[in-house]
Structure formats: C-alpha cells, structure tokens
Design a protein around this motif. Structure first.
Motif: not given
Length: 219
Positions: A177-199
């Motif tokens: 995505l051409g962004t920082a790892r921290e940005v992706v981690s935060r967004q994945l955690q948000e997706f997980q909080r919503r129940g969309w993904v499991e990390l």
C-alpha cells in the motif's frame, strides 16, 4: 526456442527472419523464488519477457519505506527495464522473483537493432510500455486520493485465497500500500474489532467478506 514468441501477440507479426534473429540471439533464463531479477542502480543488459512466474517491482524511500509499484506476470515485460534500455539509464527500483521464474532474455544489442529497424517490434514494445504506464498512474492515484482503509480492504480481497485466508505480515501489506506498518496494524486491528477479519502471526483470515466489499464500493 521459437515457441516462446507465440506467447506474445505482437511478436507473432514479425517477419520470419526477425523471429529467427530474435530466437537465435536470445536465451531462456530461470530464476528461483526470492532472486533479485534486477537491482537499483544496475544497468539492464537484457529485455526480459516473462514466460512463467511473477516478478514484484518495488521501490525503497530514503527513510526505508517500501512500496510495491507493480507486478510482472507471464506474458508481460517490465516497463522499468524498457524505459532504462531506451534511455541508456540505470534501474531506479528493484525486481524480485515472487515465484520461480522463466523468461526470454533479449540482449540490449538485439533490442536496439529491432527497435531501430522493425516497426512491428517497436509497436510491441511501446504498446506494452503504455499499458504499464497506465497501471503506474493508477498506483499514484491510489496513493494520493484513496483512503488507506479502503485500499487495505481491497488488497485483502485481492490477496485472499478461496478459503478467505492470506499469508502476509503487516510490513508486507504496508509495502503493498506504500504506507507505514503502524498504519496498517492500526487499521487491521480496527477491522478485527468490527469482526471483519481475524489476525494471527503472519496471516489474516477474512470473516466478513461482504463488509469489506461494502467498504470498497463506498467511493
């Protein structure tokens, strides 16, 4: 050797003598997964036409951030290599074999000769070049104008297998995505909080594909 020419529509239109020249003076190369196909700062010696496998072309910023510019698939050539051959310049990015790779390597001398003498070969080269340039503009548009959460959702959908899983670290997704790892981690955690993904370590499982697709089509 001549069989590989039939994999590329534009080359089929070459005169027989030019096909013979192309095949007799080119060679087939194989590279293992993870090999550096070309490195930043290196001058290309060949135009590679990919026969099998995938090559990832990526760039590194001075700060160490990595971005995937595009991938070269079987039946394609690399626009960066074409540009550096035409300009007699060095590569400004690197190409990594994502899988085992097999390619036809056309030497610079043969490339220069056919560019100068064959309208059909010129058309083949520049059509391939223009298609990939369009892809690069799409990458620029994504980086400049599309939200990271939407781009991440799209990337997860693109990379998942038929079971809704993908093996990728947060750093690898950040490079895509051409962004920082921290940005992706935060967004994945948000997706997980919503129940969309499991990390899990080095992997993501899609739990709600419909929700991710809904996010992607919001804009």
């Amino acid at each position: 050797m001549q069989d590989w020419i039939s994999r590329f529509d534009g080359l089929n239109r070459l005169e027989d003598r030019l096909k013979r020249k192309l095949t007799s003076q080119s060679r087939i190369i194989t590279l293992k997964k993870g090999s550096v196909v070309f490195g930043r700062g290196a001058s290309p010696e060949n135009l590679l036409l990919l026969l099998d496998g995938t090559v990832r072309v990526q760039q590194h910023s001075p700060g160490g951030r990595e971005i995937v510019l595009y991938r070269v698939q079987a039946g394609e050539s690399c626009v960066l290599t074409t540009a550096t051959l035409l300009a007699y310049d060095d590569h400004s990015a690197e190409g990594i074999a994502e899988t085992d790779v097999r390619a036809a390597a056309i030497p610079r001398m043969v490339f220069d000769d056919l560019i100068a003498t064959s309208p059909e070969f010129r058309e083949f080269v520049f059509k391939s070049y223009s298609r990939r340039i369009t892809d690069l503009f799409y990458v620029i548009d994504e980086l400049a104008f599309r939200r990271v959460d939407i781009r991440l959702a799209q990337k997860l959908l693109d990379l998942m297998d038929d079971k809704g899983c993908l093996r990728a670290t947060h750093q690898q997704l950040a490079a895509e995505l051409g962004t920082a790892r921290e940005v992706v981690s935060r967004q994945l955690q948000e997706f997980q909080r919503r129940g969309w993904v499991e990390l899990s370590r080095g992997a993501v499982k899609i739990l709600d594909e419909k929700a991710l697709r809904g996010l992607v089509v919001t804009v």
